[in-house]
Design an enzyme around this catalytic site. Structure first.
Site, PDB file in Angstrom:
ATOM      1  N   CYS A 130     143.006  53.974  -4.084  1.00  0.00           N
ATOM      2  CA  CYS A 130     143.900  53.978  -3.383  1.00  0.00           C
ATOM      3  C   CYS A 130     145.045  52.988  -4.050  1.00  0.00           C
ATOM      4  CB  CYS A 130     143.548  53.433  -1.787  1.00  0.00           C
ATOM      5  SG  CYS A 130     144.921  53.107  -0.688  1.00  0.00           S
ATOM      6  N   CYS A 134     146.772  50.705  -1.016  1.00  0.00           N
ATOM      7  CA  CYS A 134     145.910  49.670  -0.567  1.00  0.00           C
ATOM      8  C   CYS A 134     145.939  48.683  -1.813  1.00  0.00           C
ATOM      9  CB  CYS A 134     144.363  50.076  -0.491  1.00  0.00           C
ATOM     10  SG  CYS A 134     144.260  51.463   0.378  1.00  0.00           S
ATOM     11  N   ASP A 135     145.727  48.970  -3.050  1.00  0.00           N
ATOM     12  CA  ASP A 135     145.549  48.020  -3.842  1.00  0.00           C
ATOM     13  C   ASP A 135     146.638  47.805  -5.138  1.00  0.00           C
ATOM     14  OD1 ASP A 135     142.865  47.611  -2.996  1.00  0.00           O
ATOM     15  OD2 ASP A 135     141.916  49.533  -4.259  1.00  0.00           O
TER      16      ASP A 135
END
Ligand code: NAP
Length: 297
Positions: free
Chosen positions: A131, A134-135
């Site tokens: 992701c 997200c990261d």
């Protein structure tokens, strides 16, 4: 025990639309979700192909849909449905409870595929990610690779290009599966390098990712990167949908009214057998499934 008219499993765009339509048809609705509402949509940095929203984040679109679900009057049940039994009323089992409904809509989406190569599991969370939104922030100013050639991979590469020093996109064929407009944006982005006809064979690193080994037509070489984002598509989670008829790839077979092979069980969204998987088609499936469920309870 309350018997819901319609139980919707999964609060992605298909499930949320099903909940809205079933409520508007005057039905009592339970919407089950194990995580946050939105499904995979929340991972999309920008959505620019949903009508009337020419540039919205997946998170914001999910939030708007969820507000509409709440206003429509569905009960949101933040629990994972681990089993359903049909035949008479439907029983839905979660780790802490049991629920009953007259009909069910399976809107469980897909789970992300893994490459199955050396280093992927060992370095999961230590440089290997599924992701970018997200990261991605962990890789500011660094070099990363994105694996895949579909809309997800190209969108993630574009997102990461604004954060990272360099982005390498690795695709096993010589042309992308992604939309032409996305592929054109990718090619116009200076810090993205394409590696076509390259198959990843190993992710390297001791405590964290140091690189990825690629095989280009039999010749192996290593790309030094700090992070590897895997975006090679998904497959429906099979356990919950074990009882319904599926195609050879594990997607649920439905008719035009979104009926599955089980009585009073409908399906909608990315987990069904179909050609086009988009937010707008998931919403369409959800609306049809809900109206079919509403007229059959
Ligand atoms: P996808 O369209 O299935 O693409 C998966 C990509 O990964 C393909 O290019 C495939 O290569 C490659 N791949 C699969 N297994 C691989 C492996 N073992 N090793 C290396 N490469 C591998 O998946 P997706 O991009 O996640 O998209 C899923 C669905 O959501 C699609 O229908 C897509 O259109 C939709 N979606 C739409 C948007 C948007 O509209 N902006 C954004 C995200 C997703 P091949 O091409 O060779 O098969």
């Amino acid at each position: 025990m309350k018997i819901y008219d319609v139980a919707v499993i999964g609060a992605g765009p298909a499930g949320m639309t099903a909940a809205i339509y079933a409520c508007r048809a005057g039905k009592s609705v339970a919407l089950f979700e194990k995580n946050f509402p939105g499904g995979q949509m929340v991972n999309a940095h920008i959505i620019d192909n949903y009508p009337a929203e020419d540039c919205i984040s997946g998170f914001d679109l999910a939030q708007k849909m969820f507000e509409q679900v709440a206003a429509a009057g569905a009960d949101f049940i933040n629990e994972e449905v681990t089993a359903i039994t049909s035949g008479g009323d439907i029983t839905l089992t979660t780790p802490s409870n049991s629920y009953r409904a007259k009909t069910a809509v399976l809107a469980t989406g897909t789970e992300r595929l893994r490459l199955g190569i050396s280093g992927e599991d060992r370095l999961d969370g230590r440089g290997v990610s599924w992701c970018a939104t997200c990261d991605g922030a962990f890789y500011r100013g660094k070099d990363v690779a994105v694996i895949g050639g579909g809309n997800s991979a190209v969108s993630e590469a574009l997102y990461l290009s604004a954060i990272c020093k360099s982005v390498h996109i690795i695709h096993r064929r010589d042309s992308y599966r992604a939309e032409v407009s996305l592929a054109e944006k990718l090619r116009a982005t200076k810090n993205i390098t394409e590696h076509l006809e390259c198959v990843p064979v190993e992710i390297t690193g001791e405590d964290k990712v140091s690189g990825v080994i690629l095989d280009k037509k039999g010749e192996k070489f290593t790309l030094a990167v700090d992070g590897v984002f895997v975006a090679i598509g998904g497959r429906p989670e099979q356990k919950l949908i074990a009882g319904v008829e599926k195609d050879g790839a594990g997607y649920i077979k439905t008719d035009n009214e979104m009926r599955t092979s089980l009585p009073c069980v409908f399906a909608a969204g990315d987990n069904i057998s179909k050609q086009v998987r988009q937010i707008v088609t998931a919403c369409s499936d959800g609306a049809i499934a809900a109206l079919s469920a509403a007229s059959s309870d």
